[in-house]
Design a protein around this motif. Structure first.
Motif, short mmCIF file in Angstrom:
data_model
loop_
_atom_site.label_atom_id
_atom_site.label_comp_id
_atom_site.label_asym_id
_atom_site.label_seq_id
_atom_site.Cartn_x
_atom_site.Cartn_y
_atom_site.Cartn_z
N ILE A 88 0.83 -1.21 0.00
CA ILE A 88 0.00 0.00 0.00
C ILE A 88 0.87 1.25 0.00
CG2 ILE A 88 -0.41 0.37 2.49
CD1 ILE A 88 -3.44 0.71 1.63
N ALA A 89 1.98 1.20 0.71
CA ALA A 89 2.88 2.36 0.73
C ALA A 89 3.41 2.64 -0.68
CB ALA A 89 4.04 2.11 1.70
N ILE A 90 3.87 1.59 -1.34
CA ILE A 90 4.40 1.74 -2.70
C ILE A 90 3.31 2.24 -3.64
CG2 ILE A 90 5.25 0.41 -4.68
CD1 ILE A 90 6.81 -1.29 -2.52
N SER A 91 2.10 1.71 -3.50
CA SER A 91 1.01 2.12 -4.39
C SER A 91 0.67 3.60 -4.24
CB SER A 91 -0.23 1.26 -4.15
OG SER A 91 -0.92 1.66 -2.98
N LYS A 92 0.96 4.17 -3.08
CA LYS A 92 0.66 5.58 -2.82
C LYS A 92 1.90 6.48 -2.93
CE LYS A 92 -2.78 6.89 -2.06
NZ LYS A 92 -3.81 7.34 -3.03
N GLY A 93 3.00 5.91 -3.40
CA GLY A 93 4.20 6.71 -3.61
C GLY A 93 5.00 7.03 -2.36
N VAL A 94 4.74 6.32 -1.29
CA VAL A 94 5.51 6.51 -0.06
C VAL A 94 6.87 5.83 -0.26
CG1 VAL A 94 5.64 5.96 2.40
CG2 VAL A 94 3.45 6.60 1.37
N GLU A 95 7.92 6.52 0.10
CA GLU A 95 9.28 5.98 -0.01
C GLU A 95 9.69 5.35 1.31
OE1 GLU A 95 11.04 5.91 -2.81
OE2 GLU A 95 9.51 7.04 -3.92
N LEU A 96 10.61 4.41 1.25
CA LEU A 96 11.10 3.76 2.44
C LEU A 96 11.68 4.78 3.42
CD1 LEU A 96 11.28 0.97 3.62
CD2 LEU A 96 13.43 0.62 2.43
N GLU A 97 12.35 5.79 2.90
CA GLU A 97 12.92 6.83 3.74
C GLU A 97 11.83 7.60 4.49
OE1 GLU A 97 13.70 6.43 0.41
OE2 GLU A 97 15.57 5.37 0.88
N ASP A 98 10.66 7.76 3.86
CA ASP A 98 9.53 8.43 4.52
C ASP A 98 9.10 7.64 5.76
OD1 ASP A 98 9.44 10.32 2.40
OD2 ASP A 98 8.05 9.05 1.27
N ILE A 99 9.08 6.33 5.62
CA ILE A 99 8.69 5.47 6.74
C ILE A 99 9.76 5.52 7.83
CG2 ILE A 99 8.23 3.09 7.45
CD1 ILE A 99 7.08 2.70 4.55
N TYR A 100 11.02 5.38 7.44
CA TYR A 100 12.10 5.40 8.41
C TYR A 100 12.14 6.72 9.18
CZ TYR A 100 14.11 1.09 6.51
OH TYR A 100 14.33 -0.21 6.11
N ARG A 101 11.82 7.81 8.52
CA ARG A 101 11.81 9.12 9.16
C ARG A 101 10.78 9.18 10.29
NH1 ARG A 101 12.60 11.77 4.93
NH2 ARG A 101 10.47 11.78 4.13
N GLU A 102 9.71 8.41 10.15
CA GLU A 102 8.64 8.43 11.14
C GLU A 102 8.84 7.42 12.28
OE1 GLU A 102 6.37 10.72 11.20
OE2 GLU A 102 7.02 11.57 9.29
N LEU A 103 9.77 6.50 12.10
CA LEU A 103 9.98 5.49 13.16
C LEU A 103 10.59 6.10 14.41
CD1 LEU A 103 11.32 2.41 11.17
CD2 LEU A 103 9.09 2.67 12.26
#
Length: 87
Positions: free
Chosen positions: A72-87
């Motif tokens: 779902i993240a990929i389908s919405k254009g979320v990058e892995l770095e975006d997720i890591y930034r929020e961890l």
């Protein structure tokens, strides 16, 4: 066995090619509603495995949930770095 990052790269590749024989690519084409339904299903299965099943069953269910979350993240254009930034 693959890492979180390796799965991410594999799913990104499938999303980019959009192969008709890939369930991942098909789900990405169907959009967040289709993927979201799978996330809800897998989240419930994680919960049930944690309550009633073995450690191995729980690990399997968690891996499937991670797959759909990445999808779902990929389908919405979320990058892995975006997720890591929020961890």
């Amino acid at each position: 066995m693959k890492s979180f990052e390796e799965l991410w790269e594999e799913l990104n590749h499938k999303a980019t090619i959009g192969s008709s024989d890939s369930r991942s690519a098909e789900l990405i084409q169907e959009g967040p509603h289709a993927i979201g339904k799978k996330i809800v299903e897998e989240a419930a299965e994680v919960w049930m495995a944690a309550e009633h099943e073995s450690k191995e069953s729980l690990a399997l269910e968690i891996s499937q949930l991670i797959y759909y979350l990445q999808l779902i993240a990929i389908s919405k254009g979320v990058e892995l770095e975006d997720i890591y930034r929020e961890l």
